[in-house]
Design a protein around this motif. Structure first.
Motif, mmCIF file in Angstrom:
data_model
loop_
_atom_site.group_PDB
_atom_site.id
_atom_site.type_symbol
_atom_site.label_atom_id
_atom_site.label_comp_id
_atom_site.label_asym_id
_atom_site.label_seq_id
_atom_site.Cartn_x
_atom_site.Cartn_y
_atom_site.Cartn_z
ATOM 1 N N TYR A 1 -3.353 0.454 -4.530
ATOM 2 C CA TYR A 1 -2.471 1.489 -3.957
ATOM 3 C C TYR A 1 -2.847 1.753 -2.500
ATOM 4 O O TYR A 1 -2.002 2.078 -1.672
ATOM 5 C CB TYR A 1 -2.585 2.770 -4.773
ATOM 6 C CG TYR A 1 -1.601 3.860 -4.364
ATOM 7 C CD1 TYR A 1 -0.230 3.687 -4.547
ATOM 8 C CD2 TYR A 1 -2.050 5.049 -3.809
ATOM 9 C CE1 TYR A 1 0.662 4.677 -4.181
ATOM 10 C CE2 TYR A 1 -1.165 6.052 -3.447
ATOM 11 C CZ TYR A 1 0.192 5.861 -3.622
ATOM 12 O OH TYR A 1 1.082 6.846 -3.254
ATOM 13 N N GLY A 2 -4.119 1.558 -2.176
ATOM 14 C CA GLY A 2 -4.555 1.782 -0.803
ATOM 15 C C GLY A 2 -4.453 0.553 0.083
ATOM 16 O O GLY A 2 -4.444 0.686 1.314
ATOM 17 N N LEU B 1 -6.003 2.638 -7.759
ATOM 18 C CA LEU B 1 -5.922 3.236 -6.416
ATOM 19 C C LEU B 1 -6.400 2.272 -5.334
ATOM 20 O O LEU B 1 -6.052 2.442 -4.170
ATOM 21 C CB LEU B 1 -6.734 4.535 -6.349
ATOM 22 C CG LEU B 1 -6.266 5.656 -7.291
ATOM 23 C CD1 LEU B 1 -7.141 6.887 -7.093
ATOM 24 C CD2 LEU B 1 -4.798 6.001 -7.077
ATOM 25 N N ALA C 1 0.838 -1.200 0.000
ATOM 26 C CA ALA C 1 0.000 0.000 0.000
ATOM 27 C C ALA C 1 0.871 1.248 0.000
ATOM 28 O O ALA C 1 1.798 1.372 0.804
ATOM 29 C CB ALA C 1 -0.923 -0.009 1.222
ATOM 30 N N GLY C 2 0.621 2.133 -0.961
ATOM 31 C CA GLY C 2 1.348 3.395 -1.025
ATOM 32 C C GLY C 2 2.787 3.266 -1.494
ATOM 33 O O GLY C 2 3.533 4.248 -1.480
ATOM 34 N N ASP C 3 3.190 2.074 -1.914
ATOM 35 C CA ASP C 3 4.608 1.838 -2.249
ATOM 36 C C ASP C 3 4.762 1.449 -3.721
ATOM 37 O O ASP C 3 4.774 0.274 -4.082
ATOM 38 C CB ASP C 3 5.152 0.736 -1.332
ATOM 39 C CG ASP C 3 6.660 0.581 -1.466
ATOM 40 O OD1 ASP C 3 7.264 1.268 -2.330
ATOM 41 O OD2 ASP C 3 7.224 -0.229 -0.713
ATOM 42 N N ALA D 1 -4.548 9.730 -5.650
ATOM 43 C CA ALA D 1 -5.118 9.323 -4.359
ATOM 44 C C ALA D 1 -5.541 10.537 -3.545
ATOM 45 O O ALA D 1 -6.533 10.500 -2.814
ATOM 46 C CB ALA D 1 -4.107 8.480 -3.581
ATOM 47 N N ASP D 2 -4.780 11.635 -3.685
ATOM 48 C CA ASP D 2 -5.102 12.877 -2.954
ATOM 49 C C ASP D 2 -6.197 13.683 -3.641
ATOM 50 O O ASP D 2 -6.546 14.773 -3.173
ATOM 51 C CB ASP D 2 -3.851 13.771 -2.852
ATOM 52 C CG ASP D 2 -2.786 13.166 -1.960
ATOM 53 O OD1 ASP D 2 -3.116 12.246 -1.185
ATOM 54 O OD2 ASP D 2 -1.619 13.618 -2.060
ATOM 55 N N ALA E 1 5.212 7.312 -9.220
ATOM 56 C CA ALA E 1 4.752 7.219 -7.827
ATOM 57 C C ALA E 1 4.058 8.510 -7.417
ATOM 58 O O ALA E 1 3.047 8.495 -6.700
ATOM 59 C CB ALA E 1 5.927 6.923 -6.896
ATOM 60 N N TYR F 1 0.479 8.424 -8.700
ATOM 61 C CA TYR F 1 -0.443 7.668 -7.837
ATOM 62 C C TYR F 1 -0.879 8.531 -6.652
ATOM 63 O O TYR F 1 -2.060 8.595 -6.314
ATOM 64 C CB TYR F 1 0.234 6.383 -7.308
ATOM 65 C CG TYR F 1 0.086 5.202 -8.241
ATOM 66 C CD1 TYR F 1 0.915 5.047 -9.344
ATOM 67 C CD2 TYR F 1 -0.889 4.237 -8.020
ATOM 68 C CE1 TYR F 1 0.785 3.945 -10.197
ATOM 69 C CE2 TYR F 1 -1.032 3.136 -8.869
ATOM 70 C CZ TYR F 1 -0.193 3.000 -9.954
ATOM 71 O OH TYR F 1 -0.336 1.931 -10.797
ATOM 72 N N GLN F 2 0.121 9.187 -6.027
ATOM 73 C CA GLN F 2 -0.220 9.954 -4.834
ATOM 74 C C GLN F 2 -1.136 11.118 -5.196
ATOM 75 O O GLN F 2 -2.104 11.416 -4.475
ATOM 76 C CB GLN F 2 1.057 10.460 -4.142
ATOM 77 C CG GLN F 2 0.820 10.988 -2.736
ATOM 78 C CD GLN F 2 0.139 9.958 -1.823
ATOM 79 O OE1 GLN F 2 0.537 8.793 -1.780
ATOM 80 N NE2 GLN F 2 -0.934 10.363 -1.130
#
Lengths: 344, 344
Positions: B45-46, B42, B9-11, B333-334, B326, B329-330
């Motif tokens: 990703y989460g 996502l 997750a998140g990586d 996600a944001d 990366a 993705y962030q």
């Protein structure tokens, strides 16, 4: 007059009630020739809260027009008519779209001051829109099949039609009650060649075979799913007609439907939630159906009944008098009778 | 070559991986020109479980054919091609019916030894069935819009099409992400005149208006339902396009759909159950949609993109290089970026 009332779970009584009278100029009064008990009447029969005064019940009847209000067109005293199980004006935009169950001026039998259908006579609201004239005599041998046009056969038809049943569509029907058997007959009428009936009451599934079922699967649950998949090369059927109304039946339906296929439900839901999860999503399963707008289908189905091409009234396996109606409820609840016809 | 991997997750990391090679005679190797990040990326990703070796990710890409196996017909090195987000032989019975997502010899990118789409090159299984040749140069200004044919625009189209959107169909779209906006554009393309977009990110709903939305409802939940009903004379819309994938979004969809109407879902379900209860049954609501067989739609949608009648690539609001993925993705996600395009 006498009518059927429900006083609580398992407590059906026949009592004197006031004779129906015209309230609105759009009303008619119909003397009932035949009515019947619906599988959905068994839900209140099993769970109706105790009532001091009793509540009217029933929504499937045919009869003779006795009196019409000043704004009722197209009907005269003496006409033999069938009533769909939801009354409707048949003119609003929803009715025009064939969704009379959502009529802007319609409603249910036995609710909000409207008579139930299980009595000697009924005040029919929006009579011009609701009632369909039948070109038969009051003693016609076709009355049982014509009575099915009030609910059970159009419900099977709605299920098959919304599922998209046709000559190239394989079908599974879940449930060997009167609705399930009607769905078999409707699927056959729409041209289906492969109809798998899931049910375990041999006398009923035999009638299902007469109506057009090509295969019968008596197994239930996961075993039943596997059996239907075996019969269909592993794929399941294009359409599944869910005629029970319980969550396990819908789960079976989702288990036997082919990818890209349709589950149509006409069993009145006794559940709150369904597992429409990622699996059904990835397989592109459609869930459709709902309460059948019987009124929308009667004109189309009537000629096939009148001309003897179909005999949906074969779902009736017992005929009782009005006084015996409580026994009819119990027989259906016990699965001793398939569907009970009543002569008031 | 370099490719995007998810380690948890998140990586998200970009690392060297072996160059793709032909394994099967039906394979091709495609050098990627553009890829993008999907809203559905996502979810891992989460929540992706920690992985020591990293897992390939991504399923939306277009590129240039570098090499083809001996059984790949119709493609030559140098062809510019787009890949749908599920690979398929495009010849089995499911594919012939337009359900390539259920192909008997197909599968997902980034699974079972198949490359993810977010890298410099991809081995494409069933290449002759999967890839669609694009009559453009490698530096075409149309690449972003053509890239949307891999997933997001056909997903919006699938949603609108399965819902039955047309000139006389009112539409509510739930979700102002890239899929929701694509659904607006698809509904408009299919002739819808009334399109209500439910979303609260003004920059996104403004693009929605450009794409064809006639109304925007920023309220959510029951308040949002009431607002849509107000806008539609109390009735709701004939069709609802659910482009989120969370249970509250589907509940909103069921709240704003007109009796007899259709909810189509293309948001990947993050729920197990849906409230398809007696209310939805009595209102004859259909639930349809599912994962979009993008391959089935590309041929039809392509001319409108090539000839500039639609510009689905406007959903991309950020372009990054492979090294920066990366951050992409962030940003998604944001909710800082709508949809991120990547140039390897």
């Amino acid at each position: 007059m006498r009518a059927t009332l429900i006083y609580g779970a398992g407590d059906i009584r026949v009592e004197q009630v006031p004779d129906p009278k015209l309230h609105e100029p759009t009303d008619a009064v119909v003397r009932v020739l035949r009515y019947c008990i619906c599988g959905s009447d068994l839900w209140p029969y099993g769970s109706h809260p105790a009532s001091e005064h009793g509540d009217r019940i029933g929504h499937e009847f045919l009869g003779v027009v006795e009196e019409t209000g000043s704004e009722v067109a197209g009907l005269t005293a003496g006409d033999v008519v069938v009533a769909p199980f939801v009354w409707a004006d048949n003119t609003c935009d929803f009715c025009a779209e064939g969704l009379q169950t959502s009529c802007r001026h319609g409603g249910m039998w036995g609710a909000d001051g409207v008579d139930g259908g299980q009595g000697e006579a009924v005040r029919v609201p929006q009579a011009g829109g609701t009632l369909v004239k039948l070109p038969v005599a009051v003693d016609s041998a076709l009355l049982p099949s014509l009575l099915t046009l009030s609910d059970v056969f159009p419900t099977g038809h709605h299920c098959a039609l919304t599922a998209g049943v046709g000559p190239r569509t394989s079908v599974t029907v879940i449930g060997d009650g009167a609705v399930g058997l009607s769905a078999v007959l409707a699927a056959k009428r729409l041209g289906a060649e492969r109809i798998i009936l899931m049910g375990r009451h041999t006398d009923r599934t035999e009638l299902g075979r007469d109506f057009g079922a090509t295969d019968v699967v008596a197994e239930r649950g996961q075993e039943g799913v596997e059996r239907v998949r075996e019969l269909t090369g592993g794929d399941g059927t294009h359409t599944v007609l869910e005629c029970v109304g319980l969550a396990p039946a819908v789960e079976t339906a989702l288990g036997v439907v082919r990818d890209g296929g349709v589950v149509s439900r006409v069993g009145a839901p006794q559940y709150q939630q369904l597992p429409m999860d990622f699996g059904t999503f990835f397989r592109n399963i459609t869930l459709t159906g709902g309460v059948a707008p019987a009124r929308a289908y009667i004109d189309e189905l009537l000629p096939d009944v009148l001309e003897g091409r179909i005999e949906p009234g074969r779902v009736f396996d017992r005929t009782l008098s009005l006084d015996q109606v409580a026994r009819g409820y119990q027989a259906m609840a016990d699965r001793d009778a398939l569907k009970v016809l009543v002569t008031p």
